[in-house]
Design a protein around this motif. Structure first.
Motif, PDB file in Angstrom:
ATOM      1  N   THR A  13       0.813  -1.217   0.000  1.00  0.00           N
ATOM      2  CA  THR A  13       0.000   0.000   0.000  1.00  0.00           C
ATOM      3  C   THR A  13       0.845   1.264   0.000  1.00  0.00           C
ATOM      4  O   THR A  13       0.340   2.344  -0.321  1.00  0.00           O
ATOM      5  CB  THR A  13      -0.958   0.027   1.207  1.00  0.00           C
ATOM      6  N   ARG A  14       2.113   1.156   0.364  1.00  0.00           N
ATOM      7  CA  ARG A  14       3.009   2.306   0.289  1.00  0.00           C
ATOM      8  C   ARG A  14       3.388   2.631  -1.161  1.00  0.00           C
ATOM      9  O   ARG A  14       3.821   3.736  -1.460  1.00  0.00           O
ATOM     10  CB  ARG A  14       4.288   2.019   1.077  1.00  0.00           C
ATOM     11  N   TRP A  21      -7.284  -2.226  -3.655  1.00  0.00           N
ATOM     12  CA  TRP A  21      -7.878  -1.873  -2.364  1.00  0.00           C
ATOM     13  C   TRP A  21      -8.966  -2.847  -1.933  1.00  0.00           C
ATOM     14  O   TRP A  21      -9.218  -3.016  -0.728  1.00  0.00           O
ATOM     15  CB  TRP A  21      -8.433  -0.446  -2.434  1.00  0.00           C
ATOM     16  N   ASP A  22      -9.626  -3.494  -2.883  1.00  0.00           N
ATOM     17  CA  ASP A  22     -10.667  -4.466  -2.513  1.00  0.00           C
ATOM     18  C   ASP A  22     -10.053  -5.629  -1.739  1.00  0.00           C
ATOM     19  O   ASP A  22     -10.585  -6.063  -0.708  1.00  0.00           O
ATOM     20  CB  ASP A  22     -11.379  -4.985  -3.772  1.00  0.00           C
ATOM     21  N   ALA A  23      -8.927  -6.148  -2.230  1.00  0.00           N
ATOM     22  CA  ALA A  23      -8.267  -7.267  -1.545  1.00  0.00           C
ATOM     23  C   ALA A  23      -7.754  -6.827  -0.178  1.00  0.00           C
ATOM     24  O   ALA A  23      -7.829  -7.580   0.804  1.00  0.00           O
ATOM     25  CB  ALA A  23      -7.118  -7.801  -2.401  1.00  0.00           C
ATOM     26  N   PHE A  24      -7.243  -5.593  -0.108  1.00  0.00           N
ATOM     27  CA  PHE A  24      -6.747  -5.084   1.162  1.00  0.00           C
ATOM     28  C   PHE A  24      -7.884  -4.978   2.178  1.00  0.00           C
ATOM     29  O   PHE A  24      -7.726  -5.346   3.355  1.00  0.00           O
ATOM     30  CB  PHE A  24      -6.094  -3.724   0.945  1.00  0.00           C
ATOM     31  N   THR A  25      -9.049  -4.494   1.741  1.00  0.00           N
ATOM     32  CA  THR A  25     -10.207  -4.382   2.632  1.00  0.00           C
ATOM     33  C   THR A  25     -10.667  -5.743   3.129  1.00  0.00           C
ATOM     34  O   THR A  25     -11.000  -5.923   4.305  1.00  0.00           O
ATOM     35  CB  THR A  25     -11.363  -3.668   1.910  1.00  0.00           C
ATOM     36  N   ILE A  26     -10.672  -6.727   2.237  1.00  0.00           N
ATOM     37  CA  ILE A  26     -11.054  -8.095   2.631  1.00  0.00           C
ATOM     38  C   ILE A  26     -10.105  -8.617   3.697  1.00  0.00           C
ATOM     39  O   ILE A  26     -10.522  -9.238   4.680  1.00  0.00           O
ATOM     40  CB  ILE A  26     -11.069  -9.019   1.398  1.00  0.00           C
ATOM     41  N   VAL A 159      -6.689  11.308  12.186  1.00  0.00           N
ATOM     42  CA  VAL A 159      -7.327  10.514  13.232  1.00  0.00           C
ATOM     43  C   VAL A 159      -7.694   9.166  12.626  1.00  0.00           C
ATOM     44  O   VAL A 159      -8.417   9.102  11.622  1.00  0.00           O
ATOM     45  CB  VAL A 159      -8.601  11.184  13.779  1.00  0.00           C
ATOM     46  N   THR A 160      -7.204   8.083  13.211  1.00  0.00           N
ATOM     47  CA  THR A 160      -7.603   6.753  12.761  1.00  0.00           C
ATOM     48  C   THR A 160      -8.722   6.250  13.664  1.00  0.00           C
ATOM     49  O   THR A 160      -8.695   6.417  14.881  1.00  0.00           O
ATOM     50  CB  THR A 160      -6.432   5.756  12.788  1.00  0.00           C
ATOM     51  N   VAL A 161      -9.734   5.651  13.027  1.00  0.00           N
ATOM     52  CA  VAL A 161     -10.867   5.056  13.742  1.00  0.00           C
ATOM     53  C   VAL A 161     -11.087   3.690  13.118  1.00  0.00           C
ATOM     54  O   VAL A 161     -11.622   3.584  12.013  1.00  0.00           O
ATOM     55  CB  VAL A 161     -12.136   5.920  13.618  1.00  0.00           C
ATOM     56  N   GLY A 162     -10.646   2.642  13.811  1.00  0.00           N
ATOM     57  CA  GLY A 162     -10.663   1.324  13.189  1.00  0.00           C
ATOM     58  C   GLY A 162      -9.742   1.327  11.989  1.00  0.00           C
ATOM     59  O   GLY A 162      -8.573   1.701  12.088  1.00  0.00           O
ATOM     60  N   ASP A 163     -10.261   0.945  10.825  1.00  0.00           N
ATOM     61  CA  ASP A 163      -9.449   0.955   9.610  1.00  0.00           C
ATOM     62  C   ASP A 163      -9.703   2.184   8.759  1.00  0.00           C
ATOM     63  O   ASP A 163      -9.274   2.255   7.608  1.00  0.00           O
ATOM     64  CB  ASP A 163      -9.683  -0.318   8.792  1.00  0.00           C
ATOM     65  N   PRO A 195      -8.179   9.439   2.786  1.00  0.00           N
ATOM     66  CA  PRO A 195      -7.586  10.162   1.648  1.00  0.00           C
ATOM     67  C   PRO A 195      -6.892   9.269   0.632  1.00  0.00           C
ATOM     68  O   PRO A 195      -6.757   9.653  -0.533  1.00  0.00           O
ATOM     69  CB  PRO A 195      -6.586  11.114   2.318  1.00  0.00           C
ATOM     70  N   GLN A 196      -6.468   8.055   1.036  1.00  0.00           N
ATOM     71  CA  GLN A 196      -5.804   7.154   0.104  1.00  0.00           C
ATOM     72  C   GLN A 196      -6.761   6.167  -0.560  1.00  0.00           C
ATOM     73  O   GLN A 196      -6.329   5.328  -1.355  1.00  0.00           O
ATOM     74  CB  GLN A 196      -4.708   6.361   0.842  1.00  0.00           C
ATOM     75  N   ALA A 197      -8.050   6.291  -0.251  1.00  0.00           N
ATOM     76  CA  ALA A 197      -9.029   5.366  -0.841  1.00  0.00           C
ATOM     77  C   ALA A 197     -10.211   6.169  -1.386  1.00  0.00           C
ATOM     78  O   ALA A 197     -10.131   6.753  -2.456  1.00  0.00           O
ATOM     79  CB  ALA A 197      -9.474   4.332   0.189  1.00  0.00           C
ATOM     80  N   GLU A 198     -11.331   6.235  -0.622  1.00  0.00           N
ATOM     81  CA  GLU A 198     -12.507   6.960  -1.116  1.00  0.00           C
ATOM     82  C   GLU A 198     -12.266   8.453  -1.279  1.00  0.00           C
ATOM     83  O   GLU A 198     -12.854   9.102  -2.144  1.00  0.00           O
ATOM     84  CB  GLU A 198     -13.702   6.742  -0.175  1.00  0.00           C
ATOM     85  N   ALA A 199     -11.424   9.026  -0.411  1.00  0.00           N
ATOM     86  CA  ALA A 199     -11.087  10.458  -0.457  1.00  0.00           C
ATOM     87  C   ALA A 199     -12.343  11.331  -0.516  1.00  0.00           C
ATOM     88  O   ALA A 199     -12.483  12.198  -1.366  1.00  0.00           O
ATOM     89  CB  ALA A 199     -10.173  10.756  -1.647  1.00  0.00           C
ATOM     90  N   ILE A 200     -13.271  11.101   0.439  1.00  0.00           N
ATOM     91  CA  ILE A 200     -14.516  11.875   0.493  1.00  0.00           C
ATOM     92  C   ILE A 200     -14.261  13.169   1.261  1.00  0.00           C
ATOM     93  O   ILE A 200     -13.844  13.143   2.426  1.00  0.00           O
ATOM     94  CB  ILE A 200     -15.627  11.065   1.168  1.00  0.00           C
ATOM     95  N   ALA A 201     -14.497  14.311   0.625  1.00  0.00           N
ATOM     96  CA  ALA A 201     -14.307  15.610   1.259  1.00  0.00           C
ATOM     97  C   ALA A 201     -15.550  15.981   2.051  1.00  0.00           C
ATOM     98  O   ALA A 201     -16.668  15.936   1.535  1.00  0.00           O
ATOM     99  CB  ALA A 201     -14.001  16.668   0.211  1.00  0.00           C
ATOM    100  N   LEU A 202     -15.352  16.363   3.305  1.00  0.00           N
ATOM    101  CA  LEU A 202     -16.446  16.763   4.185  1.00  0.00           C
ATOM    102  C   LEU A 202     -16.194  18.189   4.646  1.00  0.00           C
ATOM    103  O   LEU A 202     -15.471  18.434   5.613  1.00  0.00           O
ATOM    104  CB  LEU A 202     -16.524  15.823   5.396  1.00  0.00           C
ATOM    105  N   PRO A 203     -16.780  19.178   3.968  1.00  0.00           N
ATOM    106  CA  PRO A 203     -16.627  20.566   4.413  1.00  0.00           C
ATOM    107  C   PRO A 203     -17.538  20.854   5.596  1.00  0.00           C
ATOM    108  O   PRO A 203     -18.335  20.004   6.022  1.00  0.00           O
ATOM    109  CB  PRO A 203     -17.052  21.359   3.172  1.00  0.00           C
TER     110      PRO A 203
END
Length: 308
Positions: A13-14, A21-26, A159-163, A195-203
């Protein structure tokens, strides 16, 4: 075995070209311990420059030979690097003194000021990990915390929360992690989810939830974000079970629901009060429910009958 698997995923992943990412999530979801091992190895990665010796000076290459392509050490799997990384985790990161945990009991709050100017406010029944060597890191293991972050574009606060990872962009936000669900609301600035996967911006004015209904983004009222700090709980069409969890965390009491009451929803503002009887006398009717004390717990049920 698990450290070796986690190490392999860290290396993969580095790589900037990694896309599986699907295999990593599994793999992450296959065992509750996987995420912790991966996060620990990722944290140790930053310390490896001091562990792994510098690359040796390259030997002369004959004119008719092709010099082997060199890659940064962090992309190289196996061998001495892998051994060093696993050893660093075994004797360092997992037990090192600079990683510490701050906890609160139900009904207790606590304020933390980090060296970079960031402020964290913990609600009750919360566990948060911090790093004395890295003021830009926090891990919320359970509970609720409000973050007022000093922005640094070159070194974002994470901030990490779980994965999952939440990365700030000059922000005030609140995260709840309880019962396998995660919720975040942003009142100022912006947060990036994974930020390294879905990268969903929350303003500001946006929130995100990840629970049994899946991952979804919604509007939130900025003044409702972390409103527990001002002694109130503000909701817009929220499940009353969520309201009950928030009450329990903030007041340090046990809250239960009858099946019929537990499926209702609530919109409004509830003022917190450390006296449970007085609190429920006002809060239960607001939710269209009645409250009955049962030992150390409070049962919320349908109807507006007076408390016993």
């Amino acid at each position: 075995m698990m450290n070796q698997e986690a190490l392999a995923w860290v290396i993969r992943t580095r790589d900037p070209q990694f896309d599986d990412w699907d295999a990593f999530t599994i793999w992450l979801e296959g065992d509750p311990t996987h995420a912790g091992a991966y996060d620990a190895l990722m944290a140790a990665d930053a310390d490896l420059e001091a562990i792994i010796p510098p690359e040796p000076v390259a030997m002369p290459v004959a004119a008719n030979d092709v010099e082997p392509r060199r890659r940064p050490w962090r992309w190289v799997g196996g061998g001495a690097v892998a051994a060093a990384l696993v050893a660093a985790i075994s004797i360092g990161t997992l037990n090192r003194a600079d990683i510490y945990t701050v906890t609160t009991q139900p009904g207790e709050t606590r304020n933390i000021a980090l060296g970079d100017g960031t402020k964290i406010e913990l609600n009750g029944d919360t566990s948060l990990r911090l790093d004395r060597k890295d003021a830009r890191f926090a891990a919320l293991d359970k509970g609720e915390a409000a973050f007022t972050v000093r922005h640094d574009g070159a070194n974002p606060f994470r901030v990490t929360v779980g994965d999952a990872v939440f990365e700030d962009a000059g922000t005030v936000f609140n995260i709840v992690h309880a019962g396998g669900a995660t919720r975040i609301g942003v009142s100022e600035g912006k947060v990036i989810y994974n930020p390294q996967a879905e990268a969903i911006a929350l303003p500001a004015g946006r929130g995100l939830a990840n629970d049994e209904q899946g991952l979804r983004v919604m509007d939130v009222t900025p003044t409702a974000v972390a409103s527990w700090r001002q002694g109130s709980l503000i909701y817009a069409n929220a499940p009353v079970t969520q309201v009950g969890e928030d009450i329990a965390r903030s007041l340090g009491i046990t809250v239960r629901f009858t099946p019929q009451a537990g499926v209702s929803r609530f919109t409004g503002t509830i003022r917190l009060d450390r006296n449970p009887a007085r609190f429920f006398a006002g809060a239960a009717p607001l939710m269209g429910l009645s409250a009955v004390q049962q030992g150390d717990a409070w049962l919320l049920k349908e109807g507006d009958a007076p408390q016993n």
